[in-house]
Design a protein around this motif. Structure first.
Motif, short mmCIF file in Angstrom:
data_model
loop_
_atom_site.label_atom_id
_atom_site.label_comp_id
_atom_site.label_asym_id
_atom_site.label_seq_id
_atom_site.Cartn_x
_atom_site.Cartn_y
_atom_site.Cartn_z
N TYR A 39 -40.99 29.94 6.59
CA TYR A 39 -41.00 28.72 5.80
C TYR A 39 -41.83 28.83 4.53
O TYR A 39 -42.02 27.85 3.83
N VAL A 40 -42.29 30.06 4.26
CA VAL A 40 -42.88 30.36 2.95
C VAL A 40 -41.78 30.93 2.07
O VAL A 40 -41.04 31.82 2.48
N ASN A 41 -41.65 30.39 0.87
CA ASN A 41 -40.61 30.81 -0.08
C ASN A 41 -39.19 30.58 0.44
O ASN A 41 -38.25 31.23 -0.01
N GLN A 42 -39.05 29.69 1.43
CA GLN A 42 -37.74 29.38 2.02
C GLN A 42 -37.02 30.63 2.49
O GLN A 42 -35.81 30.80 2.30
N GLY A 43 -37.76 31.50 3.14
CA GLY A 43 -37.15 32.72 3.66
C GLY A 43 -36.04 32.46 4.64
O GLY A 43 -35.03 33.19 4.66
N ASP A 44 -36.19 31.43 5.47
CA ASP A 44 -35.13 31.11 6.43
C ASP A 44 -33.86 30.66 5.74
O ASP A 44 -32.75 31.03 6.15
N VAL A 45 -33.99 29.89 4.68
CA VAL A 45 -32.82 29.39 3.96
C VAL A 45 -32.05 30.54 3.31
O VAL A 45 -30.81 30.58 3.35
N ARG A 46 -32.78 31.48 2.72
CA ARG A 46 -32.11 32.63 2.10
C ARG A 46 -31.44 33.51 3.15
O ARG A 46 -30.38 34.08 2.91
N ALA A 47 -32.06 33.61 4.34
CA ALA A 47 -31.41 34.34 5.42
C ALA A 47 -30.13 33.64 5.87
O ALA A 47 -29.12 34.30 6.15
N ALA A 48 -30.15 32.32 5.93
CA ALA A 48 -28.95 31.57 6.29
C ALA A 48 -27.84 31.82 5.27
O ALA A 48 -26.67 32.00 5.64
N SER A 219 -34.33 22.80 6.79
CA SER A 219 -33.77 24.06 7.28
C SER A 219 -32.30 23.84 7.63
O SER A 219 -31.76 22.74 7.42
N LYS A 220 -31.65 24.88 8.17
CA LYS A 220 -30.23 24.72 8.50
C LYS A 220 -29.77 25.75 9.52
O LYS A 220 -30.23 26.90 9.52
N ASN A 221 -28.90 25.30 10.40
CA ASN A 221 -28.17 26.19 11.29
C ASN A 221 -26.94 26.70 10.55
O ASN A 221 -26.46 26.08 9.59
N VAL A 222 -26.41 27.83 11.01
CA VAL A 222 -25.16 28.36 10.47
C VAL A 222 -24.16 28.44 11.62
O VAL A 222 -24.44 29.05 12.66
N ILE A 223 -23.00 27.81 11.43
CA ILE A 223 -22.00 27.71 12.49
C ILE A 223 -20.67 28.26 11.97
O ILE A 223 -20.18 27.83 10.92
N GLY A 224 -20.08 29.18 12.71
CA GLY A 224 -18.79 29.74 12.35
C GLY A 224 -17.81 29.68 13.51
O GLY A 224 -18.21 29.56 14.68
N LEU A 225 -16.52 29.78 13.21
CA LEU A 225 -15.47 29.61 14.21
C LEU A 225 -14.37 30.65 14.03
O LEU A 225 -13.93 30.91 12.91
N ILE A 226 -13.96 31.24 15.14
CA ILE A 226 -12.73 32.03 15.19
C ILE A 226 -11.81 31.36 16.20
O ILE A 226 -12.08 31.37 17.40
N CYS A 285 -23.13 30.47 16.67
CA CYS A 285 -24.22 29.59 16.28
C CYS A 285 -25.45 30.42 15.93
O CYS A 285 -26.04 31.05 16.81
N PHE A 286 -25.79 30.43 14.66
CA PHE A 286 -27.01 31.10 14.20
C PHE A 286 -28.04 30.00 13.96
O PHE A 286 -27.95 29.25 12.98
N PHE A 287 -29.02 29.92 14.85
CA PHE A 287 -29.95 28.80 14.81
C PHE A 287 -31.22 29.17 14.04
O PHE A 287 -31.74 30.29 14.14
N SER A 288 -31.73 28.20 13.30
CA SER A 288 -33.08 28.30 12.73
C SER A 288 -34.01 27.50 13.64
O SER A 288 -33.58 26.91 14.64
N GLY A 289 -35.31 27.52 13.32
CA GLY A 289 -36.27 26.68 14.04
C GLY A 289 -36.55 27.07 15.47
O GLY A 289 -37.27 26.35 16.17
N GLU A 290 -36.04 28.21 15.92
CA GLU A 290 -36.32 28.62 17.31
C GLU A 290 -37.80 28.88 17.51
O GLU A 290 -38.40 28.45 18.51
#
Length: 418
Positions: A39-48, A219-226, A285-290
């Motif tokens: 959560y420094v420099n929004q590292g999680d957001v850039r990873a998402a 923050s944000k989760n990333v969700i994808g579907l096949i 489901c790629f979760f943040s905040g774990e």
């Protein structure tokens, strides 16, 4: 022509070993660019954002009428500024010699060190300390109870250590492995835990610890579907992509084993299912905040993209850095038939050394699915990789032993879900 080009692209994506692809993902996510995915420099957001780009490249789609990302917010304590701890004349190394408690507040300057140990705790303080009655500005208390054996005394000292941070900066000396975490609240003053090998009894210390408490960090989760042949039935693969971020400007926690390795597994599985249409729709489901308390998965389960009763199974992948000794299946004692099926598949195909079962736990993103009655396994690897919540959890220290074999086990297990 577009379809042909897409198939050629997918074939090229799958043309090299899954493990090689996973190593590339892990190397990327553990680089300084992502600041430890915290959560420094929004590292999680850039990873998402990186994960979204990779899903798009592979061909995984978002849910209809929704984007790849699911936004939510929470409060978090961070340390984005320079850190400094000097004992006497010795400048200590953050991450190696000491950790700052994640709920630490701010203190800066030169301090007189007052050591409290097993001897003077009783002779001087009578076995208890009322910090409200101590007038000691520019004092830092150092709790050094390495030789304490009594469990009740150690428990009492631990409570006093945190109580003292309401009034003074505090040092705690330890000979145990130090593990960093994420703070959701803040104390008045910092608590600095120093490794016993780096600690020396001195009269003065200079410290600089400045925290930044963020209300409503986004923050944000990333969700994808096949989509599968049965589009309205789902198998969920989950992995948290966040980690511990930075502790000061010079120290970050790469989080290779925990859990860039799990993210790499999900992306590798995505490539597989783009080439082999699944029976059930596959949700990634790629979760943040774990690391902040399973916050991303809790939010998703509270705001799902589809009815949870339509989920056939959840496979949560966390800590996949090296399965040379096999895997552990959390909830294996809860879902005995499914666990036995996984064991049988492994024995039939001779993939990994063992599939060990464990009871329910609340320590990863499977938990809130389980609480809602959704069948779920949390799978983690067993082997030589012991780095965890420390600065040594680097990509180069994470060999991904038996990565392809574990992925094959997951694919075969999903194939047999009825």
């Amino acid at each position: 022509m577009r379809l042909i080009l897409s198939l050629i692209l997918l074939s090229s994506l799958h043309s090299f070993a899954q493990k090689e692809y996973a190593i590339g993902v892990m190397d990327t996510l553990c680089s300084p660019h992502f600041d430890g995915r915290g959560y420094v420099n929004q590292g999680d957001v850039r990873a998402a954002d990186f994960i979204v780009e990779e899903l798009e490249r592979i061909g995984v789609q978002p849910f209809k009428d929704k984007s790849y990302t699911q936004d939510y917010s929470f409060n978090v304590n961070t340390f984005p500024y320079d850190l400094e701890v000097i004992l006497g004349e010795d400048t200590l190394v953050p991450g190696a010699d000491y950790l700052v408690s994640p709920i630490s507040g701010t203190a800066q300057g030169d301090f007189d060190v007052v050591e409290i140990n097993k001897t003077n705790f009783f002779t001087t303080y009578g076995g208890n300390i009322n910090f409200k009655l101590i007038d000691a500005s520019q004092t830092i208390f150092a709790f050094n109870f390495l030789d304490a054996k009594n469990k009740d005394l150690k428990k009492k000292i631990s409570a006093l250590t945190y109580e003292a941070t309401k009034y003074f900066p505090v040092i705690s000396v330890t000979n145990q492995k130090q593990m960093y975490s994420v703070g959701r609240k803040q104390s008045t003053y910092p608590l600095i835990t120093i490794d016993s090998a780096a600690y020396s009894q001195v009269s003065t210390a200079s410290i600089k610890v400045n925290n930044k408490f963020i209300m409503g960090y986004e923050s944000k989760n990333v969700i994808g579907l096949i989509p599968g042949k049965k589009k309205k039935k789902y198998v969920v693969f989950s992995a948290h992509y966040d980690h511990l971020g930075r502790m000061g400007t010079d120290t970050y926690f790469p989080g290779a084993n925990d859990n860039a390795s799990g993210v790499a597994m999900l992306l590798s599985l995505a490539k597989h299912y783009m080439l082999h249409k699944p029976k059930y729709s596959i949700v990634f489901c790629f979760f943040s905040g774990e690391e902040a308390g399973l916050l991303g998965s809790k939010h998703f389960v509270s705001h799902p993209y589809f009815p949870l009763k339509k989920v056939k199974f959840v496979l949560n992948i966390d800590i996949m850095g090296g399965a040379s000794d096999g895997i552990t299946v959390v909830n294996g004692t809860k879902h005995e038939k499914e666990y036995a099926r996984m064991v049988d598949i492994n024995e039939e195909h001779q993939l990994i050394t063992q599939v060990k079962k464990r009871g329910p736990t609340a320590n990863s993103d499977h938990y809130f699915f389980s609480e809602m009655g959704v069948p779920a396994f949390f799978i983690y690897s067993m082997g030589s990789v012991k780095n965890y919540h420390d600065i040594y959890d680097k990509a180069e220290n994470t060999p991904l032993n038996k990565f392809d074999q574990v992925q094959k086990l997951m694919e075969l297990f999903v194939q047999e879900i009825k």
